[in-house]
Design an enzyme around this catalytic site. Structure first.
Site, PDB file in Angstrom:
ATOM      1  N   LYS A  68     -80.338  19.571 -40.654  1.00  0.00           N
ATOM      2  CA  LYS A  68     -80.008  19.846 -39.252  1.00  0.00           C
ATOM      3  C   LYS A  68     -80.173  18.564 -38.464  1.00  0.00           C
ATOM      4  O   LYS A  68     -81.176  17.880 -38.627  1.00  0.00           O
ATOM      5  CB  LYS A  68     -81.018  20.905 -38.745  1.00  0.00           C
ATOM      6  CG  LYS A  68     -81.052  21.121 -37.273  1.00  0.00           C
ATOM      7  CD  LYS A  68     -79.917  22.028 -36.855  1.00  0.00           C
ATOM      8  CE  LYS A  68     -79.873  22.175 -35.357  1.00  0.00           C
ATOM      9  NZ  LYS A  68     -79.647  20.911 -34.666  1.00  0.00           N
ATOM     10  N   LYS A 104     -78.560  13.646 -39.563  1.00  0.00           N
ATOM     11  CA  LYS A 104     -78.086  13.044 -38.307  1.00  0.00           C
ATOM     12  C   LYS A 104     -76.679  12.519 -38.541  1.00  0.00           C
ATOM     13  O   LYS A 104     -76.302  12.225 -39.677  1.00  0.00           O
ATOM     14  CB  LYS A 104     -78.997  11.896 -37.879  1.00  0.00           C
ATOM     15  CG  LYS A 104     -78.922  11.587 -36.403  1.00  0.00           C
ATOM     16  CD  LYS A 104     -79.742  12.571 -35.582  1.00  0.00           C
ATOM     17  CE  LYS A 104     -79.676  12.285 -34.106  1.00  0.00           C
ATOM     18  NZ  LYS A 104     -80.670  13.118 -33.392  1.00  0.00           N
ATOM     19  N   THR A 188     -84.823  20.404 -24.749  1.00  0.00           N
ATOM     20  CA  THR A 188     -85.560  19.196 -25.154  1.00  0.00           C
ATOM     21  C   THR A 188     -86.561  18.805 -24.070  1.00  0.00           C
ATOM     22  O   THR A 188     -87.746  18.572 -24.348  1.00  0.00           O
ATOM     23  CB  THR A 188     -84.574  18.046 -25.450  1.00  0.00           C
ATOM     24  OG1 THR A 188     -83.665  18.516 -26.448  1.00  0.00           O
ATOM     25  CG2 THR A 188     -85.282  16.809 -25.943  1.00  0.00           C
ATOM     26  N   ASN A 219     -79.458  14.326 -20.497  1.00  0.00           N
ATOM     27  CA  ASN A 219     -79.897  15.704 -20.734  1.00  0.00           C
ATOM     28  C   ASN A 219     -81.418  15.807 -20.775  1.00  0.00           C
ATOM     29  O   ASN A 219     -82.032  16.563 -20.025  1.00  0.00           O
ATOM     30  CB  ASN A 219     -79.262  16.212 -22.042  1.00  0.00           C
ATOM     31  CG  ASN A 219     -79.795  17.573 -22.430  1.00  0.00           C
ATOM     32  OD1 ASN A 219     -80.967  17.716 -22.760  1.00  0.00           O
ATOM     33  ND2 ASN A 219     -78.961  18.592 -22.370  1.00  0.00           N
ATOM     34  N   SER A 356     -82.095  24.999 -30.989  1.00  0.00           N
ATOM     35  CA  SER A 356     -80.934  24.954 -31.891  1.00  0.00           C
ATOM     36  C   SER A 356     -81.138  25.938 -33.044  1.00  0.00           C
ATOM     37  O   SER A 356     -80.209  26.626 -33.470  1.00  0.00           O
ATOM     38  CB  SER A 356     -80.744  23.550 -32.466  1.00  0.00           C
ATOM     39  OG  SER A 356     -80.008  22.742 -31.572  1.00  0.00           O
TER      40      SER A 356
END
Ligand code: NAD
Length: 429
Positions: A68, A104, A188, A219, A356
């Site tokens: 992930k 990633k 986050t 973000n 997520s």
């Protein structure tokens, strides 16, 4: 030097290994990513010309579940950087105990030089190239620097077209109407905020006495700024890639967010009731922001911001790493000598991957949660894991990064050991 960043990042394993009760074999496996893919992306530009970009995807380790990790669009993206970020994802998923490994991806480009249509073509082309390498039970994508929910939506749509199956669980951070999760947008920043809330209880912090500087106002940076502001923290400095602003009085964060997101510039705003006006604020560089005399520093931009060159100038006694890897290994040693404490990235920014994971669960079950349910579950997990790491730090008399790594390594090692280690197989021989 080739792989310098990855080698430096994985050197932290050896330090943590001294304190963790785990097998050397298990550590060695983490020093080699499972699979690395480089792809070329030929993109037709709006003027008819062709430009070829390079993209990457790395699966670091899948001992604890499918891999992930986010996708980054940035001019500095390289295989070394993507490998390093995938390594941190493996550690991060294990720190908060979710059943994923690390991955990633990224494309080397400056998205500010592309039109919206060109970015859509590029996002879809990236998925075409890596489609056989990803999947809802193989490798799951998410947003990172300069990618956003709309881009995640295009990526999910492209993957669904290729596989001829509606596949929302292959990408997280999607827009809500395309199967996104409530509460993913601010996850986050919110995860970091929950860590700060716990720290504040431990240290008896009074928000109004806490001066905070935040580097990076995208973000992650915007949401943590907003949540801390609502609690009464004084946000005295913020910055983006163009530089920053400083005010000893603290900023009106909601209005600055609104201005930044409409004008793409950080400007100081003063509001009285409903009337707002632009005001003068001291302009500072990103470097100056890091070195301010404040109580709490939050890097929320890119890696390698605090290095051996500037570490001695850092004055904040606490740093909460919302960005991945903002402090180099050499800098960390200098900060430790100055008694500066760090809440490490693999814990402080894990709220993003946590939600997520919730999004993936919702996509798989087809049952969607309210924002209250998301935040309740997130709060419970972030708080529990923060306190676990804190307790490890105190009981072993180590810093919080080592404690977080030990927590992750212990969980990861459990998955490796049950498949057999040298001790088990040599007994058979
Ligand atoms: P973003 O693209 O939304 O924002 C990045 C911000 O950093 C922008 O404000 C940009 O102007 C600024 N910036 C870029 N270069 C800079 C520089 N040299 N100095 C100061 N500011 C600079 O990205 P984001 O999603 O907020 O990610 C920020 C960091 O948080 C990254 O390290 C990312 O890996 C990490 N992170 C993000 C998520 C997530 O869910 N988005 C999750 C975990 C970690």
């Amino acid at each position: 030097m080739e792989n310098q960043m990855f080698k430096e990042a994985s050197s932290r394993l050896d330090k943590a290994f001294d304190f963790a009760d785990i097998n050397q074999e298990a550590i060695e496996r983490l020093k080699y990513p499972k699979a690395e893919l480089t792809v070329s992306l030929p993109i037709r530009k709006d003027d008819g010309s062709l430009e070829i970009f390079t993209g990457y995807r790395v699966h670091h380790n899948d001992a604890r579940g499918p891999t992930k990790g986010g996708v980054r669009f940035h001019p500095n993206v390289s295989m070394d950087e993507i490998k390093t970020l995938s390594f941190w994802m493996t550690i991060k998923c294990a720190v908060v105990g979710i059943p994923f490994g690390g991955a990633k991806g990224g494309v080397t480009l400056d998205p500010k030089n592309l039109s919206r249509l060109e970015i859509e073509r590029l996002s879809r082309c990236y998925i075409d190239r890596i489609a056989n390498f990803i999947g809802p039970d193989v490798d799951i994508l998410a947003p990172d620097v300069y990618t956003n929910p709309m881009i995640m939506g295009w990526m999910m749509d492209e993957y669904s077209k290729i596989t001829r199956q509606y596949s929302p669980a292959v990408v997280t951070g999607k827009p809500i109407p395309l199967g996104g999760s409530m509460g993913r947008e601010d996850a986050t920043g919110r995860g970091g905020y929950y860590c700060i809330q716990e720290l504040a209880k431990k240290k008896n912090w009074q928000p109004k006495e806490m001066r905070v500087a935040i580097q990076g106002f995208g973000n992650a940076g915007q949401h943590i700024a907003q949540l801390l502001y609502e609690d009464g923290y004084k946000i005295v400095a913020i910055s983006d890639s163009q530089g920053g602003i400083y005010s000893s009085e603290g900023f009106d964060v909601p209005t600055i967010i609104q201005v930044k997101n409409t004008t793409r510039q950080i400007q100081a705003v003063y509001c009285k009731n409903t009337v707002c006006e632009f005001v003068e604020a001291t302009k500072i560089t990103n470097q100056e922001l890091l070195e301010l005399d404040i109580e709490l520093l939050i890097p929320a931009a890119l890696e390698n911001q605090i290095t051996k060159e500037n570490a001695a100038q850092i004055k904040a006694p606490w740093i909460v790493e919302i960005a991945n890897g903002p402090i180099t290994v050499e800098a960390e040693a200098i900060l430790a000598e100055k008694n500066i404490s760090v809440v490490p990235d693999v814990l402080a920014n894990a709220g993003g991957v946590l939600v997520s994971y919730f999004e993936w669960v919702q996509n798989k079950t087809g049952l969607y949660w309210t924002v209250e349910q998301v935040q309740l579950r997130m709060h419970e997990i972030m708080t529990r894991e923060f306190l676990n790491v804190y307790q490890l730090m105190e009981s072993q008399n180590i810093d919080m990064r080592n404690a977080a790594y030990i927590q992750a390594l212990n969980r990861y090692a459990q998955a490796v050991i049950v498949q057999g280690t040298e001790n088990y197989f040599s007994e058979l021989g």
